[in-house]
Write a protein that holds these residues in place. Structure first.
Motif, PDB file in Angstrom:
ATOM      1  N   VAL B 150       0.868  -1.175   0.000  1.00 46.99           N
ATOM      2  CA  VAL B 150       0.000   0.000   0.000  1.00 46.99           C
ATOM      3  C   VAL B 150       0.898   1.216   0.000  1.00 46.99           C
ATOM      4  O   VAL B 150       1.830   1.298   0.809  1.00 46.99           O
ATOM      5  N   GLY B 155      -3.790  13.728  -1.247  1.00 48.10           N
ATOM      6  CA  GLY B 155      -3.681  14.884  -2.133  1.00 48.10           C
ATOM      7  C   GLY B 155      -4.187  16.110  -1.398  1.00 48.10           C
ATOM      8  O   GLY B 155      -5.178  16.041  -0.675  1.00 48.10           O
ATOM      9  N   LEU B 227      -1.427  -4.527  -4.973  1.00 48.50           N
ATOM     10  CA  LEU B 227      -1.047  -3.131  -4.700  1.00 48.50           C
ATOM     11  C   LEU B 227      -2.280  -2.253  -4.605  1.00 48.50           C
ATOM     12  O   LEU B 227      -3.208  -2.384  -5.406  1.00 48.50           O
ATOM     13  N   HIS B 228      -2.266  -1.362  -3.655  1.00 46.29           N
ATOM     14  CA  HIS B 228      -3.202  -0.255  -3.666  1.00 46.29           C
ATOM     15  C   HIS B 228      -2.381   1.024  -3.685  1.00 46.29           C
ATOM     16  O   HIS B 228      -1.602   1.289  -2.778  1.00 46.29           O
ATOM     17  N   THR B 232      -5.909   9.332  -2.086  1.00 51.49           N
ATOM     18  CA  THR B 232      -6.953   9.724  -1.132  1.00 51.49           C
ATOM     19  C   THR B 232      -6.713   9.062   0.221  1.00 51.49           C
ATOM     20  O   THR B 232      -7.640   8.763   0.959  1.00 51.49           O
ATOM     21  N   TRP B 234      -5.682   9.912   3.412  1.00 49.76           N
ATOM     22  CA  TRP B 234      -5.465  11.154   4.175  1.00 49.76           C
ATOM     23  C   TRP B 234      -4.358  10.984   5.193  1.00 49.76           C
ATOM     24  O   TRP B 234      -3.775  11.967   5.660  1.00 49.76           O
ATOM     25  N   LYS B 235      -4.070   9.773   5.535  1.00 49.28           N
ATOM     26  CA  LYS B 235      -2.869   9.502   6.345  1.00 49.28           C
ATOM     27  C   LYS B 235      -1.822   8.949   5.391  1.00 49.28           C
ATOM     28  O   LYS B 235      -2.086   7.968   4.693  1.00 49.28           O
ATOM     29  N   HIS B 236      -0.665   9.539   5.371  1.00 48.88           N
ATOM     30  CA  HIS B 236       0.390   9.044   4.491  1.00 48.88           C
ATOM     31  C   HIS B 236       0.785   7.642   4.923  1.00 48.88           C
ATOM     32  O   HIS B 236       0.959   7.380   6.108  1.00 48.88           O
ATOM     33  N   LEU B 237       0.955   6.784   3.945  1.00 52.05           N
ATOM     34  CA  LEU B 237       1.024   5.366   4.257  1.00 52.05           C
ATOM     35  C   LEU B 237       1.960   4.648   3.292  1.00 52.05           C
ATOM     36  O   LEU B 237       1.808   4.738   2.079  1.00 52.05           O
ATOM     37  N   ARG B 239       3.411   0.693   3.205  1.00 54.41           N
ATOM     38  CA  ARG B 239       3.437  -0.599   3.914  1.00 54.41           C
ATOM     39  C   ARG B 239       3.609  -1.701   2.887  1.00 54.41           C
ATOM     40  O   ARG B 239       2.824  -1.832   1.958  1.00 54.41           O
ATOM     41  N   GLY B 259       8.908  13.547   7.381  1.00 58.16           N
ATOM     42  CA  GLY B 259       8.547  12.606   8.435  1.00 58.16           C
ATOM     43  C   GLY B 259       7.097  12.164   8.383  1.00 58.16           C
ATOM     44  O   GLY B 259       6.648  11.398   9.231  1.00 58.16           O
ATOM     45  N   SER B 260       6.355  12.580   7.370  1.00 54.19           N
ATOM     46  CA  SER B 260       4.911  12.351   7.417  1.00 54.19           C
ATOM     47  C   SER B 260       4.513  10.889   7.195  1.00 54.19           C
ATOM     48  O   SER B 260       3.391  10.509   7.508  1.00 54.19           O
ATOM     49  N   TYR B 261       5.397  10.067   6.670  1.00 52.73           N
ATOM     50  CA  TYR B 261       5.065   8.650   6.511  1.00 52.73           C
ATOM     51  C   TYR B 261       5.363   7.847   7.772  1.00 52.73           C
ATOM     52  O   TYR B 261       5.152   6.645   7.810  1.00 52.73           O
ATOM     53  N   GLY B 262       5.859   8.512   8.778  1.00 52.41           N
ATOM     54  CA  GLY B 262       6.136   7.830  10.036  1.00 52.41           C
ATOM     55  C   GLY B 262       7.497   7.154   9.998  1.00 52.41           C
ATOM     56  O   GLY B 262       8.098   6.955   8.945  1.00 52.41           O
ATOM     57  N   ARG B 263       7.967   6.807  11.176  1.00 52.45           N
ATOM     58  CA  ARG B 263       9.244   6.144  11.334  1.00 52.45           C
ATOM     59  C   ARG B 263       9.288   4.856  10.511  1.00 52.45           C
ATOM     60  O   ARG B 263       8.349   4.065  10.546  1.00 52.45           O
TER      61      ARG B 263
END
Lengths: 341, 341, 341, 341
Positions: B150, B155, B227-228, B232, B234-237, B239, B259-263
């Motif tokens: 994912v 946006g 895959l997705h 849309t 809204w949380k950057h992801l 995985r 840093g928006s995708y997290g550690r």
């Protein structure tokens, strides 16, 4: 005429039959009137209810309803037989091996409009699901755009010996056995699909049905959905991520008897507003934790209520069962590919 | 003859061009010899290097290599032009609008065997990915069975105005812009796919390219992938879940400038052995945390090393670019469906 | 007379001095007018500002303010010297080795009421802290009952060589160096303490100051607080849990240059109401994620604003410094116990 | 003479008594021979075992052992009475109201060396604890340096009415009722403490015993420990963090009947080696998940085994009970401070 106590017989006393026996005993308007499962006479004994050698005798005894908890291939015959004898019928999922099985059950229902027929899609009653449904229906997240579901379990070292993987008994593999719940939830949230593409494979086990299936789907409205159903998920996994116009809802973990799917939680995030620059990509989230699973009791309660008040079944209808089986049949058009190691 | 310092020109000084300028300045064997981006003259000024009004002049100046960081539609022309003039070329991804664009670049490369051509698939160098790759190659998890990826971003409110969503400039939507990285990683882990099915839709934005795409794939060996790719989310992801015979590897989060995708983390789980009954469905897991992203520097370093030692490019080859673009072209055969609200 | 640009000198150009140089250059009303750090001449060179061999000359040059980023033992002398010469002073924390050091600085401030003196307790400006403070002040969680703070770092293999652990230079160990921030936050949330009990030990390192300290405290109102300050926390750890009458706030993770404390988050939970039986012990929680640390800039901005508008310092006053140092002095009454292995 | 089946009586049939009844019925060498709890005659009825109006009659009936599950104030009298009559005794924790209560029980034990006396510190048998203990004893984490424990629950809206908060019945508040388990675990890991400092307060409830207590402790060796025991933790919380020379072990969550403390997990981290620069502050961690709590059965099994094989009790001895009560008594020297709102 219906008394105010529903006499219920259970056919099949395995994992699900035992759960159902407890649900019935816990329900004030139901009475467990008999059980039939030739292979489990000893366990049934301790219930202190009549035991039937063959299920026909149980159906023909003085009962109002039967719960069919047998392997898939037996379900249609039993359900049809019982409805012809005016017994209300609760079919555990998967409700048969394929679309034709369900069609046969559905036809028997149409022939006997007085009987109530319900299918056991208990996941709709899990607290994470019902809360997510209510929040989405409130409209605060806007319309649904996408669904992403993963339902996985780790098949054990004796997985190949299970009847669930014997195609003539079960009709299919992990998609039919477990993935069906996620497909039913997809339908619960967005309705019917007009385009369905799937693949399935036998990757790890020496079995004749799929141990992995990936499916993508689209509704008439244009919503996209995606499922991975897996028996090679060594970590038990349930995760449904619902993407909406103004936010998202994620149900992960699933309350179960063993706890192996982890604590059930619902996370709600909302798309940051145009002036929340810092939060873009990181919306604040609300998390709700669930430790108690009322789904089995709610489902039996719904069945009882529809019988007692002669109301139509609302959740777990034969239409729901037919439609979800149609999706699976469509995926099952694709060949099963054996992995080549 | 090649001196031991590589003189590099950068064409396009947006988000990526600025990252590349820093990478070059940090590399002991590279020298930033010029930049061309008519729209960003002021920002370039502060670099204290020659500025070129048009990119041809930069290519024709005394440089050894160019890094092409322009919007997609310009990449093929510039890359081809530069290779004809014996400049080594680094193309940012997505390396063009479609398969033909890459094919053109690839042909120019074949015509000039002395030049090095590399494509910027930096995700292969992220620490979570390289560690997962090493662990899987060690064999301790067994062969790969499934891949689940994912990659999503939210946006912004001006998303419809971005050149990335102008089809004549970019050639495609979120799948081409961001999902391409995940598809490249899929190929990095399992190689080529023989069956590809996809859907794409425009669900939330007023744009002409897809904002969501779902894809399922199968290798010749029978491995399944999914895959997705979403704009849309809204949380950057980010995985990527890799299912193996004896365990799994999950890379989630992604080091990035904001840093928006997290550690970034890597989780390794191993299928419990037959005697670990209690752990079925809940393997113990090892988690590795990453706070430092060396991917950009490694990538530039690989380019420099291949130039200096005249070695073939190994990661980010034109073959990699062609093959991943082939997948996207296949998904792009499917119609884009506008959501109907 | 004060011009509208504040000319600032930095004394000490280590980790903190370099951060401060960037903060000043980013501030529109400040100008970096000189730096003094004999041991780091080379690094200062690249700043393109006057370099001073000794700090007195910098203080006496044409500047309005100094930022003191030296080891603790030098701070009092420099701060006092600068204030006598009417320079505004920004002291990094810890602001000295002990209460007397701060007292000396405070006395100089009282003697020169025109100068602004601020101490660098930047944690008060971290986004998780400021949001928690605002939520608590809104009253929706009720009054604060308890505070639980852990601040830990893993001393490196050369930890024993750091000046921070040389008692004559630093005045104390991890409690003074890092724990002081948590104590300052405690005071920020509940004010002064009337009862303080502490222990400290040298457990892992060959140093002369504490590498672990545990402290319990009580306010006059009866609120209880607890701190663990540790240099043997091999995982970097910042966690402040604020227990309130109607809920709680947990700040964990801390934005930093390296990211090693993890993503900063704020979790808010609310005590379930009497009719939420299912939620007892498991309140729903709201989580807020932070990826951007504005604390350094806010702090410098506050200093600048107080100078330009001749307003009293509000956060990081000498009273705050004195009071937190008083707590540490009280804990330092307890003997340091060496672990006996 | 002891037959190979131990006949057990249960005195007190509340929450714990019911758990114990199930444990005994599940144990092959034990038989539930009678229950006494005047207030719960109806619930006992369904057990199908002799019911005793008063506990003396049960003790004097033909039984080998009693399990005392009454409120604290009754435990000493019953335990002493039973041991004088040569009954083996299992005392639920907390084993009395204070040190003297336990001393009295201990004296009776010494007077009758044939009887087995065990105290119910079941937390020692939780899987997260036993695994942590084994790993630490293997030596791979080095010696223990620090302990940090939090045990919290959210008192309900009727918390003030519970006998647990009636000082003459219970002898103390949350520290004695719940925190005692954490103190016992501290002792399990590092042995005795030579220095103990505590505070306690009544912060939220209208009760006469503490609802919060903070304690710091030191062993003779110099290890530091810290406990927060709280009845105002609206989220149920169990967390024990053990800091070692070469790593750490964190047990968090706790298996319980309701699941409200969350899934029990054990995290093991190891201090990065000198050459793992990138990992400083972020060691890789191993996480173990537990979904099944065998602690109650192990505890009863240990009791049964010691009786049958006439072996000394090893876990939950009277010495353990005495020593942990000594700590609590020491904390209870501190005044209870009512919060002043």
């Amino acid at each position: 005429m219906m008394s105010s106590t529903i006499k219920v017989g259970i056919i099949g006393y395995g994992y699900m039959g035992q759960i159902r026996a407890r649900n019935i005993q816990a329900h004030s308007a139901m009475e467990l009137a008999g059980v039939s499962d030739p292979g489990r006479a000893a366990e049934i004994q301790s219930l202190n209810v009549p035991v039937y050698e063959n299920w026909e005798d149980l159906v023909n005894s003085d009962i109002d309803a039967v719960i069919v908890c047998t392997p898939n291939f037996l379900i249609p015959e039993i359900a049809v037989y019982a409805m012809h004898r005016k017994r209300h019928v609760f079919c555990e999922k998967p409700p048969g091996r394929n679309y034709s099985d369900i069609k046969m059950i559905r036809d028997a229902e149409l022939a006997d409009p007085g009987v109530k027929l319900i299918f056991g899609f208990n996941h709709r009653h899990h607290p994470g699901i019902t809360d997510a449904k209510a929040i989405i229906e409130s409209g605060s997240l806007g319309g649904i755009l996408t669904l992403r579901g993963v339902y996985g379990k780790g098949g054990g070292y004796d997985y190949h010996t299970s009847w669930r993987n014997n195609i003539s008994v079960s009709g299919g593999g992990i998609l039919l056995d477990q993935g069906i719940h996620m497909l039913d939830l997809f339908r619960y949230f967005v309705g019917d699909f007009v385009e369905i593409k799937g693949m399935r494979g036998i990757t790890a086990f020496n079995i004749e049905v799929e141990d992995n299936s990936v499916v993508i789907l689209r509704t008439a409205k244009g919503q996209l959905a995606q499922l991975h159903s897996s028996a090679t998920s060594w970590k038990h996994l349930f995760r449904l991520e619902i993407g909406c116009e103004k936010g998202y809802a994620i149900i992960s973990g699933l309350l179960s008897k063993t706890g192996s799917y982890g604590r059930e939680t619902l996370v709600i995030g909302r798309r940051p507003s145009p002036n929340e620059k810092m939060a873009v990509g990181n919306p604040r989230e609300e998390t709700i934790y669930y430790d108690h699973d009322p789904s089995w009791d709610i489902e039996i309660g719904h069945f009882a209520e529809c019988i007692l008040e002669n109301k139509p079944i609302e959740k777990g209808t034969s239409i729901d069962a037919l439609k979800v089986m149609q999706i699976i049949d469509e995926v099952y058009q694709a060949p099963i590919v054996h992995m080549n190691k």
